[in-house]
Design a protein around this motif. Sequence first.
Motif, PDB file in Angstrom:
ATOM      1  N   SER A  31      -9.040  -9.741  -7.008  1.00  0.00           N
ATOM      2  CA  SER A  31      -8.696  -8.418  -6.493  1.00  0.00           C
ATOM      3  C   SER A  31      -7.270  -8.036  -6.870  1.00  0.00           C
ATOM      4  N   LYS A  32      -7.074  -6.755  -7.183  1.00  0.00           N
ATOM      5  CA  LYS A  32      -5.728  -6.247  -7.447  1.00  0.00           C
ATOM      6  C   LYS A  32      -4.953  -6.044  -6.155  1.00  0.00           C
ATOM      7  N   ASP A  33      -5.662  -5.999  -5.031  1.00  0.00           N
ATOM      8  CA  ASP A  33      -5.033  -5.778  -3.737  1.00  0.00           C
ATOM      9  C   ASP A  33      -4.605  -7.107  -3.119  1.00  0.00           C
ATOM     10  N   PRO A  34      -3.404  -7.148  -2.540  1.00  0.00           N
ATOM     11  CA  PRO A  34      -2.954  -8.404  -1.926  1.00  0.00           C
ATOM     12  C   PRO A  34      -3.738  -8.723  -0.656  1.00  0.00           C
ATOM     13  N   LYS A  35      -3.910  -9.999  -0.408  1.00  0.00           N
ATOM     14  CA  LYS A  35      -4.558 -10.433   0.833  1.00  0.00           C
ATOM     15  C   LYS A  35      -3.583 -10.362   1.998  1.00  0.00           C
ATOM     16  N   VAL A  36      -2.296 -10.551   1.714  1.00  0.00           N
ATOM     17  CA  VAL A  36      -1.265 -10.540   2.743  1.00  0.00           C
ATOM     18  C   VAL A  36      -0.070  -9.736   2.226  1.00  0.00           C
ATOM     19  N   THR A  37       0.459  -8.846   3.053  1.00  0.00           N
ATOM     20  CA  THR A  37       1.720  -8.160   2.760  1.00  0.00           C
ATOM     21  C   THR A  37       2.681  -8.443   3.905  1.00  0.00           C
ATOM     22  N   MET A  38       3.922  -8.693   3.559  1.00  0.00           N
ATOM     23  CA  MET A  38       4.935  -9.015   4.563  1.00  0.00           C
ATOM     24  C   MET A  38       6.239  -8.318   4.206  1.00  0.00           C
ATOM     25  N   SER A  39       7.057  -8.067   5.222  1.00  0.00           N
ATOM     26  CA  SER A  39       8.409  -7.568   4.989  1.00  0.00           C
ATOM     27  C   SER A  39       9.325  -8.122   6.069  1.00  0.00           C
ATOM     28  N   TRP A  40      10.609  -8.211   5.726  1.00  0.00           N
ATOM     29  CA  TRP A  40      11.601  -8.717   6.659  1.00  0.00           C
ATOM     30  C   TRP A  40      12.911  -7.997   6.384  1.00  0.00           C
ATOM     31  N   GLY A  61      -3.595  -2.456 -10.932  1.00  0.00           N
ATOM     32  CA  GLY A  61      -4.222  -3.716 -11.324  1.00  0.00           C
ATOM     33  C   GLY A  61      -4.161  -3.979 -12.815  1.00  0.00           C
ATOM     34  N   ILE A  62      -3.666  -3.008 -13.604  1.00  0.00           N
ATOM     35  CA  ILE A  62      -3.523  -3.167 -15.054  1.00  0.00           C
ATOM     36  C   ILE A  62      -2.074  -2.889 -15.418  1.00  0.00           C
ATOM     37  N   ASP A  63      -1.392  -3.887 -15.950  1.00  0.00           N
ATOM     38  CA  ASP A  63       0.023  -3.765 -16.269  1.00  0.00           C
ATOM     39  C   ASP A  63       0.215  -3.224 -17.677  1.00  0.00           C
ATOM     40  N   ASN A  64       0.638  -1.967 -17.772  1.00  0.00           N
ATOM     41  CA  ASN A  64       1.007  -1.360 -19.049  1.00  0.00           C
ATOM     42  C   ASN A  64       2.508  -1.100 -19.090  1.00  0.00           C
ATOM     43  N   ASN A  65       3.247  -1.683 -18.167  1.00  0.00           N
ATOM     44  CA  ASN A  65       4.657  -1.389 -17.981  1.00  0.00           C
ATOM     45  C   ASN A  65       5.503  -2.057 -19.052  1.00  0.00           C
ATOM     46  N   VAL A  66       6.369  -1.275 -19.694  1.00  0.00           N
ATOM     47  CA  VAL A  66       7.288  -1.832 -20.679  1.00  0.00           C
ATOM     48  C   VAL A  66       8.736  -1.699 -20.219  1.00  0.00           C
TER      49      VAL A  66
END
Length: 164
Positions: free
Chosen positions: A17-26, A144-149
Amino acid sequence: RNLDGQITEADMYLCHSKDPKVTMSWSNTLNWKNWDFGITLRANLGNYVYNNFQAANSSISATSSTPLSNLMSGVHLFNDLGLKGVKSDYFIQNASFLRCDNISLGYTWSELMNEKLRLRLYGAVQNPFVITKYKGLDPEIFSGIDNNVYPRPVTFTLGVVAQF
């Protein structure tokens, strides 16, 4: 995948999956005497990205079994993948990360000019680091698809706040 000896549409499957199972912030702010320190961290765990930039920039060679000097480190040579290579899961990579969004450090003089002036000097940095095993520039890819340069910029700020 279906063991018929041919790579066809019947061999396709959902990989990750492109979606994370867990997201966290601090976020945290520490104050000591006239000093203040702030930090903000974010993390995504369990998401995967197709590294299209790496896939598109990998060389194809039918004559050599050793990496060429112009290849990225760790990239294998392929004979002729064509459309089958585009649908391959070879370039799907774990994109879990820990990103520091902001760090700031400041000092405040509260009693200047007979207590008529309060002065704060501070420095801050945005996007100072990312910890990840992802081999692309930035693991935070929503599609979910990295085209970033282009990498995200690291921004430094120095400031003065004066209150009369």
